[in-house]
Design an enzyme around this catalytic site. Sequence first.
Site, PDB file in Angstrom:
ATOM      1  N   ASP A   1      61.472  14.802 -91.284  1.00 22.02           N
ATOM      2  CA  ASP A   1      62.874  15.189 -91.492  1.00 22.02           C
ATOM      3  C   ASP A   1      63.647  13.971 -91.983  1.00 22.02           C
ATOM      4  O   ASP A   1      63.532  12.874 -91.410  1.00 22.02           O
ATOM      5  CB  ASP A   1      63.465  15.729 -90.177  1.00 22.02           C
ATOM      6  CG  ASP A   1      64.800  16.418 -90.396  1.00 22.02           C
ATOM      7  OD1 ASP A   1      65.729  15.786 -90.949  1.00 22.02           O
ATOM      8  OD2 ASP A   1      64.931  17.585 -90.012  1.00 22.02           O
ATOM      9  N   ILE A   2      64.427  14.171 -93.039  1.00 20.73           N
ATOM     10  CA  ILE A   2      65.136  13.048 -93.680  1.00 20.73           C
ATOM     11  C   ILE A   2      66.267  12.497 -92.795  1.00 20.73           C
ATOM     12  O   ILE A   2      66.682  11.346 -92.960  1.00 20.73           O
ATOM     13  CB  ILE A   2      65.663  13.493 -95.072  1.00 20.73           C
ATOM     14  CG1 ILE A   2      65.815  12.315 -96.004  1.00 20.73           C
ATOM     15  CG2 ILE A   2      66.928  14.308 -94.961  1.00 20.73           C
ATOM     16  CD1 ILE A   2      66.020  12.702 -97.458  1.00 20.73           C
TER      17      ILE A   2
ATOM     18  N   ASN B   1      66.041  27.013 -85.796  1.00 14.61           N
ATOM     19  CA  ASN B   1      67.390  27.544 -86.003  1.00 14.61           C
ATOM     20  C   ASN B   1      67.357  28.742 -86.953  1.00 14.61           C
ATOM     21  O   ASN B   1      66.680  28.690 -87.983  1.00 14.61           O
ATOM     22  CB  ASN B   1      68.287  26.460 -86.609  1.00 14.61           C
ATOM     23  CG  ASN B   1      68.412  25.234 -85.715  1.00 14.61           C
ATOM     24  OD1 ASN B   1      68.442  25.364 -84.500  1.00 14.61           O
ATOM     25  ND2 ASN B   1      68.477  24.059 -86.310  1.00 14.61           N
TER      26      ASN B   1
ATOM     27  N   HIS C   1      61.611  27.451 -90.638  1.00 12.48           N
ATOM     28  CA  HIS C   1      60.922  26.199 -90.302  1.00 12.48           C
ATOM     29  C   HIS C   1      61.102  25.890 -88.820  1.00 12.48           C
ATOM     30  O   HIS C   1      62.051  26.352 -88.188  1.00 12.48           O
ATOM     31  CB  HIS C   1      61.453  25.024 -91.140  1.00 12.48           C
ATOM     32  CG  HIS C   1      62.932  24.848 -91.032  1.00 12.48           C
ATOM     33  ND1 HIS C   1      63.823  25.601 -91.763  1.00 12.48           N
ATOM     34  CD2 HIS C   1      63.685  24.020 -90.261  1.00 12.48           C
ATOM     35  CE1 HIS C   1      65.058  25.233 -91.455  1.00 12.48           C
ATOM     36  NE2 HIS C   1      65.006  24.288 -90.529  1.00 12.48           N
ATOM     37  N   PHE C   2      60.170  25.105 -88.323  1.00 11.49           N
ATOM     38  CA  PHE C   2      60.263  24.582 -86.958  1.00 11.49           C
ATOM     39  C   PHE C   2      60.507  23.084 -87.014  1.00 11.49           C
ATOM     40  O   PHE C   2      59.918  22.389 -87.846  1.00 11.49           O
ATOM     41  CB  PHE C   2      58.962  24.836 -86.185  1.00 11.49           C
ATOM     42  CG  PHE C   2      58.805  26.247 -85.692  1.00 11.49           C
ATOM     43  CD1 PHE C   2      58.324  27.242 -86.531  1.00 11.49           C
ATOM     44  CD2 PHE C   2      59.129  26.577 -84.376  1.00 11.49           C
ATOM     45  CE1 PHE C   2      58.171  28.548 -86.072  1.00 11.49           C
ATOM     46  CE2 PHE C   2      58.976  27.879 -83.910  1.00 11.49           C
ATOM     47  CZ  PHE C   2      58.496  28.861 -84.757  1.00 11.49           C
ATOM     48  N   HIS C   3      61.372  22.617 -86.133  1.00  3.10           N
ATOM     49  CA  HIS C   3      61.531  21.182 -85.901  1.00  3.10           C
ATOM     50  C   HIS C   3      60.606  20.807 -84.753  1.00  3.10           C
ATOM     51  O   HIS C   3      60.602  21.488 -83.708  1.00  3.10           O
ATOM     52  CB  HIS C   3      62.958  20.852 -85.454  1.00  3.10           C
ATOM     53  CG  HIS C   3      64.009  21.193 -86.451  1.00  3.10           C
ATOM     54  ND1 HIS C   3      64.637  20.241 -87.207  1.00  3.10           N
ATOM     55  CD2 HIS C   3      64.559  22.390 -86.822  1.00  3.10           C
ATOM     56  CE1 HIS C   3      65.537  20.828 -87.990  1.00  3.10           C
ATOM     57  NE2 HIS C   3      65.509  22.128 -87.775  1.00  3.10           N
TER      58      HIS C   3
END
Length: 138
Positions: free
Chosen positions: A30-31, A84, A97-99
């Site tokens: 993640d940026i 989310n 997507h999953f974090h």
Amino acid sequence: MIDCLFCSIAEKKIPAKIIYEDERVVSFMDIAPANSGHLLVVPKMHYQDIEDIPDNALQELIIRVKKMAKVLGKISQGVNIVQNNKKAAGQAVDHVHFHVIPRYETDTLQFWKSGKYGSEDDMDKIANKLKNIISEMN
Ligand code: 5GP
Ligand code: ZN
């Protein structure tokens, strides 16, 4: 043709620090990380959110999420998995997507503040509403 950031990353049209890839899924840094090592796990196919993705594709995705959680578990003391859906929930990129966020014993990350119901009746009302929705789904 959908103009989608995560499709573009999966197709290598936009650069990202990809750390894992297979036929179905890509995982990259993640940026704007919540913590050092924060990963995103993204299906190569475009689906908007958890309601949109078919069950089999979601099963494949969550297995890769578990794999990335295991990887991050090697460099941290715990992992949060965050997902989310829709703008109100903080979804900024409309490609499901999953974090996977590593947690360090020394960090101070907090995801939500615990609240409370005004009364047990308030809690029952929402619980019954949800149960009615579920019974209408089956
Ligand atoms: P969401 O808010 O949709 O659940 O999460 C989107 C995530 O994508 C955010 O954590 C954000 O930092 C990350 N992100 C946004 N743009 C880029 C980008 O161009 N490259 C990478 N690697 N991550 C991005
Ligand atoms: Zn997409």
